[in-house]
Design an enzyme around this catalytic site. Structure first.
Site, mmCIF file in Angstrom:
data_model
loop_
_atom_site.group_PDB
_atom_site.id
_atom_site.type_symbol
_atom_site.label_atom_id
_atom_site.label_comp_id
_atom_site.label_asym_id
_atom_site.label_seq_id
_atom_site.Cartn_x
_atom_site.Cartn_y
_atom_site.Cartn_z
ATOM 1 N N GLU A 1 0.878 -17.481 -5.377
ATOM 2 C CA GLU A 1 2.271 -17.805 -5.059
ATOM 3 C C GLU A 1 2.691 -17.679 -3.612
ATOM 4 O O GLU A 1 3.891 -17.795 -3.327
ATOM 5 C CB GLU A 1 3.209 -16.989 -5.943
ATOM 6 C CG GLU A 1 3.292 -15.518 -5.614
ATOM 7 C CD GLU A 1 4.414 -14.883 -6.433
ATOM 8 O OE1 GLU A 1 4.370 -15.017 -7.675
ATOM 9 O OE2 GLU A 1 5.330 -14.293 -5.833
ATOM 10 N N CYS B 1 14.557 -14.776 1.257
ATOM 11 C CA CYS B 1 14.594 -14.104 2.560
ATOM 12 C C CYS B 1 15.997 -14.096 3.158
ATOM 13 O O CYS B 1 16.350 -13.175 3.882
ATOM 14 C CB CYS B 1 13.616 -14.758 3.529
ATOM 15 S SG CYS B 1 11.910 -14.529 3.017
ATOM 16 N N SER C 1 5.067 -1.988 -1.023
ATOM 17 C CA SER C 1 6.073 -2.714 -1.797
ATOM 18 C C SER C 1 6.287 -2.178 -3.204
ATOM 19 O O SER C 1 7.216 -2.581 -3.884
ATOM 20 C CB SER C 1 5.676 -4.190 -1.871
ATOM 21 O OG SER C 1 4.480 -4.336 -2.601
ATOM 22 N N HIS D 1 3.284 -7.500 -5.790
ATOM 23 C CA HIS D 1 4.226 -6.395 -5.527
ATOM 24 C C HIS D 1 4.755 -5.775 -6.824
ATOM 25 O O HIS D 1 5.429 -6.441 -7.598
ATOM 26 C CB HIS D 1 5.423 -6.903 -4.721
ATOM 27 C CG HIS D 1 5.038 -7.708 -3.527
ATOM 28 N ND1 HIS D 1 4.489 -7.142 -2.408
ATOM 29 C CD2 HIS D 1 5.088 -9.039 -3.286
ATOM 30 C CE1 HIS D 1 4.229 -8.095 -1.519
ATOM 31 N NE2 HIS D 1 4.586 -9.253 -2.029
ATOM 32 N N ASN E 1 2.972 -21.645 -5.088
ATOM 33 C CA ASN E 1 3.809 -21.540 -3.892
ATOM 34 C C ASN E 1 4.523 -22.843 -3.585
ATOM 35 O O ASN E 1 5.655 -22.843 -3.131
ATOM 36 C CB ASN E 1 2.959 -21.159 -2.686
ATOM 37 C CG ASN E 1 3.775 -21.026 -1.417
ATOM 38 O OD1 ASN E 1 4.639 -20.172 -1.315
ATOM 39 N ND2 ASN E 1 3.520 -21.913 -0.454
ATOM 40 N N HIS F 1 3.804 -12.637 6.635
ATOM 41 C CA HIS F 1 2.892 -12.094 5.645
ATOM 42 C C HIS F 1 2.209 -10.832 6.134
ATOM 43 O O HIS F 1 2.727 -9.752 5.928
ATOM 44 C CB HIS F 1 1.907 -13.129 5.119
ATOM 45 C CG HIS F 1 1.286 -12.618 3.866
ATOM 46 N ND1 HIS F 1 2.029 -12.367 2.740
ATOM 47 C CD2 HIS F 1 0.021 -12.238 3.561
ATOM 48 C CE1 HIS F 1 1.246 -11.875 1.790
ATOM 49 N NE2 HIS F 1 0.040 -11.773 2.257
ATOM 50 N N LYS G 1 9.683 -22.617 -6.117
ATOM 51 C CA LYS G 1 9.152 -21.423 -5.486
ATOM 52 C C LYS G 1 9.408 -21.501 -3.979
ATOM 53 O O LYS G 1 10.196 -20.757 -3.433
ATOM 54 C CB LYS G 1 7.650 -21.271 -5.783
ATOM 55 C CG LYS G 1 7.125 -19.830 -5.639
ATOM 56 C CD LYS G 1 6.993 -19.442 -4.208
ATOM 57 C CE LYS G 1 6.620 -18.000 -3.980
ATOM 58 N NZ LYS G 1 6.478 -17.701 -2.570
ATOM 59 N N SER H 1 -0.659 -3.672 -6.868
ATOM 60 C CA SER H 1 0.280 -4.282 -5.922
ATOM 61 C C SER H 1 -0.508 -5.060 -4.884
ATOM 62 O O SER H 1 -1.714 -4.870 -4.735
ATOM 63 C CB SER H 1 1.126 -3.215 -5.254
ATOM 64 O OG SER H 1 2.140 -3.847 -4.497
ATOM 65 N N SER I 1 10.351 -17.905 -9.196
ATOM 66 C CA SER I 1 8.942 -17.818 -8.819
ATOM 67 C C SER I 1 8.084 -17.441 -10.010
ATOM 68 O O SER I 1 7.044 -18.059 -10.266
ATOM 69 C CB SER I 1 8.763 -16.756 -7.732
ATOM 70 O OG SER I 1 9.573 -17.060 -6.626
ATOM 71 N N GLN J 1 4.884 -18.930 -12.275
ATOM 72 C CA GLN J 1 3.623 -18.235 -12.548
ATOM 73 C C GLN J 1 3.289 -18.298 -14.038
ATOM 74 O O GLN J 1 2.168 -18.617 -14.426
ATOM 75 C CB GLN J 1 3.723 -16.758 -12.109
ATOM 76 C CG GLN J 1 3.605 -16.542 -10.595
ATOM 77 C CD GLN J 1 2.155 -16.500 -10.108
ATOM 78 O OE1 GLN J 1 1.252 -17.036 -10.768
ATOM 79 N NE2 GLN J 1 1.935 -15.921 -8.943
ATOM 80 N N ASP K 1 -0.977 -12.918 -5.346
ATOM 81 C CA ASP K 1 0.070 -13.015 -4.328
ATOM 82 C C ASP K 1 -0.566 -12.610 -3.012
ATOM 83 O O ASP K 1 -0.761 -11.427 -2.761
ATOM 84 C CB ASP K 1 1.222 -12.075 -4.713
ATOM 85 C CG ASP K 1 2.333 -12.061 -3.676
ATOM 86 O OD1 ASP K 1 2.036 -11.903 -2.479
ATOM 87 O OD2 ASP K 1 3.494 -12.216 -4.061
ATOM 88 N N ASP L 1 12.291 -18.918 -3.337
ATOM 89 C CA ASP L 1 11.829 -17.590 -2.974
ATOM 90 C C ASP L 1 11.793 -17.457 -1.451
ATOM 91 O O ASP L 1 12.435 -16.572 -0.869
ATOM 92 C CB ASP L 1 10.430 -17.432 -3.591
ATOM 93 C CG ASP L 1 9.827 -16.069 -3.412
ATOM 94 O OD1 ASP L 1 10.107 -15.413 -2.414
ATOM 95 O OD2 ASP L 1 9.032 -15.671 -4.277
ATOM 96 N N ASN L 2 11.087 -18.353 -0.795
ATOM 97 C CA ASN L 2 10.917 -18.245 0.649
ATOM 98 C C ASN L 2 12.246 -18.372 1.380
ATOM 99 O O ASN L 2 12.566 -17.592 2.280
ATOM 100 C CB ASN L 2 9.953 -19.334 1.158
ATOM 101 C CG ASN L 2 8.565 -19.196 0.548
ATOM 102 O OD1 ASN L 2 8.349 -18.343 -0.311
ATOM 103 N ND2 ASN L 2 7.631 -20.024 0.966
ATOM 104 N N HIS M 1 12.925 -9.476 -2.864
ATOM 105 C CA HIS M 1 13.855 -10.532 -3.253
ATOM 106 C C HIS M 1 14.623 -10.131 -4.497
ATOM 107 O O HIS M 1 14.125 -9.381 -5.325
ATOM 108 C CB HIS M 1 13.075 -11.815 -3.532
ATOM 109 C CG HIS M 1 12.443 -12.385 -2.312
ATOM 110 N ND1 HIS M 1 12.966 -12.194 -1.065
ATOM 111 C CD2 HIS M 1 11.348 -13.155 -2.138
ATOM 112 C CE1 HIS M 1 12.209 -12.807 -0.183
ATOM 113 N NE2 HIS M 1 11.215 -13.384 -0.795
#
Lengths: 450, 450, 450, 450
Positions: free
Chosen positions: C170, C209, C55, C27, C195, C315, C200, C50, C377, C381, C104, C204-205, C369
């Site tokens: 990720e 969210c 995004s 993204h 991930n 996703h 991460k 992307s 995250s 990486q 990603d 992130d998740n 995010h």
């Protein structure tokens, strides 16, 4: 109990209650013991009874009794014993009754009002009160006590009311009775409504129950609240506290309400608002908080899940149809432990768990509200009693119901902040003028809702 | 907006506002557009301006303008343009001003009161108002407009006040001004305090800000709230909503308060109560909600962390010392995007992020409160306007401030429950009698706090 | 983004990526711009596209493009443009493809694997890939691009795979693909599963969210979440974050799950676990988070409330049956604003609101995010890329999927604590021995779940 | 306890434990009684002791003893009695020890391992174990018991280990010991790590403590949690549960951590992460959850507020420096009630409240975890025991530590969902293929963290 301790420090030396006889009718717990000691430390003589047959903590009663011999309360009174205790606490001997009453639920006040009514009727017509004139088993006991009293002293309650400077009352139920008597013109002495001090109704009712509902549930049943479906009947301050506690502990909470405003508040917190009939078979834990009667009837109970828990933290045990349950044909009561009964219906062989026989479960199954919150409530009581006593001959208080002025309410809060490490911001004169309040408060208009 | 839709259904056919000219001074958003359309659907003629220079949603204003040509509002007005708009919205031509005012913050009401004062002075002494007599830049603009008006029509505002049936006002700030005028005996027409309807103060202020504070923060800065330290100045309804939102999003929240009762409420929710000075260097996000002035001064700002966010969701931009900031020697303003400015201090080269130039950040940086909660507020406005207009010649309303009767408040709530799938329980006659309320409500005494 | 800044400080001077060509498919937001700048600051050359058609934040892409000319991304790509961009980002000219891939969702990896497969088939049989051999519209585009490429360079992807040192991926979806290829023995180069770093997947998740779901809902629809019924399909980390955000904002949340463990976790938080069919007509807001397909079908949509909101934060857009919706006979699409469409069914004339055309709503309707969580995250990486590049000739990494060692995971967390004012406790040697861990960590066994 | 009931239904008829002798060392509560009855119902013979001197519920022990005479446990054992009980539970008479061990904390396993070690040393050198060789008072008792046993039967523990099929262990502490023995090559028999089943570690540790921490605090002290400052040492699953419970009850919670990942998780929930030294004088309630030793030392305690509450819900009582406290010169212990002691320091005359003598406060002061969560844990135990017994002669399990396969973990969860009214969604074959899992599970990769 930082507020009560602060009262002793501030008022103790001047003995403002010197000469005052105070009768209390209020759960005889360790917190109440601190209240009694505070009243005594300020110069009062005190007699006490509990306002609930299960709420007495015997060690607290014993500690007070040891010092004063004027406590009439034990855990597990019969109703007959309960009213005997109330009558004893009001009886200060030949000189008449108390000067002041600290009331919770209004039973002491009720007894005097009913007593006076009966004595007036007797004076007029010679007629004694007739217990069989009512279906209400508890009221039969009240009438019996009054009738028996009449025979020895036909002016007992009349003399009491004449002596009485006033009452301070701390529950929604008791206050409701007082306003009704005021409206009917039958209120016999001044009353201060302590329940509606913010530091009472928004603290004791809300935060107190948020603490003591799960406490009672866990002590009585060890139930895991997480994952369960709970129904809270009524979303007033007590209901709000209960629903918050249950939600936070991981239950899914359903609310029943009659008032659209409170119902809308419940929805804004993500609670489902439904009727009892909608969900009676899906709920694991039922809690009544309404202050009304006939909320959960025996017909509801028959439709409940096996081992559903049913309890009341509102006021009287008639929120739950205990009479209907007890008299249901073939029902079997199995006492799991004191205050925790399983009632089994004959047809389904399935049963429900009723806590504290339908009476206040936080007092019956746990230890009531914690000291910190009771310190707020009782500091209001002390301040109200001081106010009544100080103004006893000024005529400031008529036979009406009053609330405490807001600056006293704010004072109660301030007395409790230090203990929690909170630091208040101070208004500048300029800011105070800008919002038109005194620098030292009160800071809010009377209608402010907090 | 279920409440407004219900009003149209119920009242539309009878055209109760027939003949009424209504001026509104209220954030010109899409929700307000629905309010305007509702007033029109009930028969009123409407002129409108915004009550905040940043809060207008231009597409909403455009949609209303297309139909009526009587909207004076755009996003990003200068203060001068703002007061010009207010004056335009009040000017209904030679016949005088509006019959009714829908006010938010009290600026329309203020302009009339100041206008009348100036006209009276002018009539007495021939003296024109002197803008240079005040330091307040905004008040200088008010006086200028009045002065210029005086030259063309020396009775403009006097005629307005004579025609005016009343105002309904929906903010804490505006209501405070009204009560002050009532106390001083200077209130020129009846006023209904819509702010203190439960369905307004406990919904718009509390739930509205709980929604729109994080919305504004996220749109303006994309900041992750979790893990941050936030300070909420003031723990009234707005502050309670903000603190709840920040806590739930994972911030650690510190509250500042002057009122011990509100402070004690904050502690009961696990919030730390400290003074701004105690923590000014540790906080990531500052939010003012006090309704007072001089809360965050430039000297505080200089001690803040680099990139601390400073915003106001209380009322006027003087909660934050914008003047002090703007005039700080050597300060540099970097506009990141509209309504989001970084201010850099010359000595430290460190800067803070100020949202919406210190004005209401939820309106400046997001879209204000969501429709559902505005539907509650605006339904109160409509009902208040209906009441004022219906009673225009009965003398029921004097030059005082009134709140809506509780049954209307409950009605507003009831109109919103169906949309959420809530089902109310109905009292039986027997239960209603037991607690001494009518079966159909209102269910609570006036002092009830919800 | 404290982790990325710390990487620049720590690794910048030694230019560890000197000589490395990195292709990113991720993204193209402002956070990604900081990642790209970090990779560049460490010595890499970078090309980017992307991984989602909606995004890209065009200003972020523009800023990177200004410096490098190697960004292929804009908001609102067609699918054809999307795959063209992916191909462009992989094409480093005649010398072959990139050395490393930052992936990603796995589309860059997919293109290479499919390319190699086609080239091998072509080398063997002379057969070109046939787009018409698949029903999947998007896969047709992939085959077309490969086919067209084959015509100019029949070894394009083969050379790429030979040059490639590895990929770091990720997302749950991308990682799942990698493990499948590993299981099938078709993985063409080493892969690091970023991930499943705790910093991460659990940040992130979950926390990402929790922030960006309500942000996307509010920006797209201004809906008041309080009081609404929300359904979250899937209770993995993404679902847990979404459910928490919705519950905290005052919604009643229902979860659907296939996994009994996750379902039991949901019940422990007071969430109701039901099937979509049970409640499809009662829900106001639907959110898919499953990583699976065919979760909400057009037949479900037809039974939804008018103006129910349907969105995906899992996703791919096939969590929602967009194809079924778009091709439903007589359905009408009304674009309220970009990324917010109302779809009206002809029979009922009632409609639903679909966000971001069924693609990731937090990226399509908000800004994804927040930086803080992306910093976690992306630091993973960078560390994974450094590891792959450092070990490029040691043979440490085979054609398998690896997770980062726990001490690197802990390092990522440590780099983010200071910014939040957190202070870690240090183990004494004695304590470390007692629990058998090194004083400096790692502190947990590999199977620890956090 | 739905899982255990389901086990009886499913496995009871086939009597899979026929011939198996099982020794349990696990808190002798009513939930454990149900576990014992379940093992018996499946055909096993059982002997039992508690794994904590305070955790036995005497009525539960009595009920089991009545049926089997093989329970060695009472509330308030001395340490000497405790180890005597452990030895008794392991002693099945001349035929050797048990076939299987159900362990909690690893004390039964420890005794056997130390016994074997001593017997081997004795066989080699004739040397008896010397209790005075260690400072650890408890280990002295272990050595004494082994020494005394050696005199009568020098192969007692050697025969035990030879007979033993395996152990299933359910605590973090016990599992840590097992992995150490595996690493050292000293593990004498196969072990199943039940603690790391998701349905154990994420349920018992997290949700169990979320329930039982406040329960223990309230029963022991009646403290109002709202408004207080609480410190939770350790933010693993137990710490997460405790912090959540305290925060939800209205405390302000501070966390101490050594692990940066767990620390970052705490900050994301709005908890402050500091060191004990930073805040020791400000905290009202201290809770240790680390599984490590020397967390709160007597020097910390001396700096605490008067009446600060100190308790442990981690594992051993050495999280709190009880020895340092007990031996502090001049310290005075005042037992308020059993398991609740006030310790007063001579210099300051100020004191702290220590719960359960530093041992597990939820077991010492309340009734441990609720049945529902224990049902999850114990169902894992039963399934692990069944697995060990079934494979006793297949060689499937070597002298290593194993976790239960995921499909059994999911089964445990599934057995508990129905009771909560949860309804699982079923994967279609197509969906299952799409995410590459079997339709009937397991649904997650082994490293999944939930």
């Amino acid at each position: 109990m930082p507020g009560l301790m602060a009262c002793r420090t501030e008022f103790g030396p001047s003995q403002p209650f010197k000469g005052a006889k105070i009768t209390g009718s209020l759960h005889m717990t360790i917190q109440t013991a601190v209240l009694i000691e505070t009243l005594t430390a300020l110069g009062a003589e005190v007699r006490w009874c509990s306002c609930n047959i299960f709420s007495t903590q015997d060690h607290a009663a014993a500690a007070i009794a040891r010092d004063s011999r004027a406590v009439f309360a034990w855990k597990g009174e019969t109703l007959q014993e309960y009213w005997w205790c109330t009558e004893r606490a009001l009886d200060w001997g030949p000189g008449g009754g108390p000067d002041l009453i600290v009331d919770d639920g209004g039973d002491a006040t009720l007894l005097i009002h009913e007593g006076v009514k009966a004595e007036e009727e007797y004076a007029k017509s010679g007629k004694l009160p007739d217990p069989s004139s009512t279906d209400n088993a508890e009221f039969q006991l009240v009438l019996t006590i009054i009738r028996d009293g009449l025979k020895t002293d036909p002016l007992k309650y009349t003399k009491m009311k004449e002596r009485l400077v006033g009452v301070s009352e701390e529950t929604t139920t008791g206050v409701k009775r007082l306003y009704q008597m005021q409206a009917n013109g039958t209120l016999l002495f001044p009353a201060i409504n302590v329940n509606d001090s913010v530091t009472k109704s928004k603290f004791d009712n809300l935060y107190g129950c948020r603490h003591s509902l799960p406490d009672g549930l866990m002590r009585a049943t060890d139930v895991m609240i997480a994952g369960k479906v709970a129904l809270v009947a009524g979303y007033g301050d007590v209901g709000k506290g209960c629903a918050a506690a249950l939600k936070q502990a991981g239950a899914r909470v359903i609310v029943t309400e009659i008032d659209p405003i409170c119902a809308l508040q419940a929805t804004m917190e993500g609670l489902q608002v439904l009727t009892l009939e909608d969900v009676v078979s899906d709920v694991d834990i039922f809690v009544t908080t309404t202050g009304n009667k006939d909320i959960i009837m025996v017909d509801h109970m028959r439709k409940m899940k096996n081992n559903a828990i049913v309890c009341n933290i509102g006021h009287f045990d008639n929120e739950i149809d205990m009479l209907g349950l007890e008299t249901f044909p073939g029902v079997k009561r199995i006492t799991i432990k004191p205050q925790t009964d399983r009632w089994v219906f004959p047809d389904t062989n399935s049963g429900i768990i009723v806590l504290a026989e339908g009476r206040l479960m936080n007092l019956g199954c746990a230890t009531g509200h914690p000291s910190f919150v009771m310190s707020c409530s009782f500091t209001n009581q002390v301040i109200a009693q001081l106010e009544l006593w100080k103004e006893k001959s000024t005529g400031k208080y008529e036979k009406k119901v009053y609330v405490l002025p807001k600056h006293l309410d704010e004072k109660v809060a301030a007395l409790h902040l230090g203990k929690l490490g909170a630091r208040l911001t101070k208004l500048s004169k300029d800011q105070a003028d800008y919002i038109s309040v005194p620098v030292e408060g009160p800071y809010k208009p009377p209608h402010y809702r907090y």
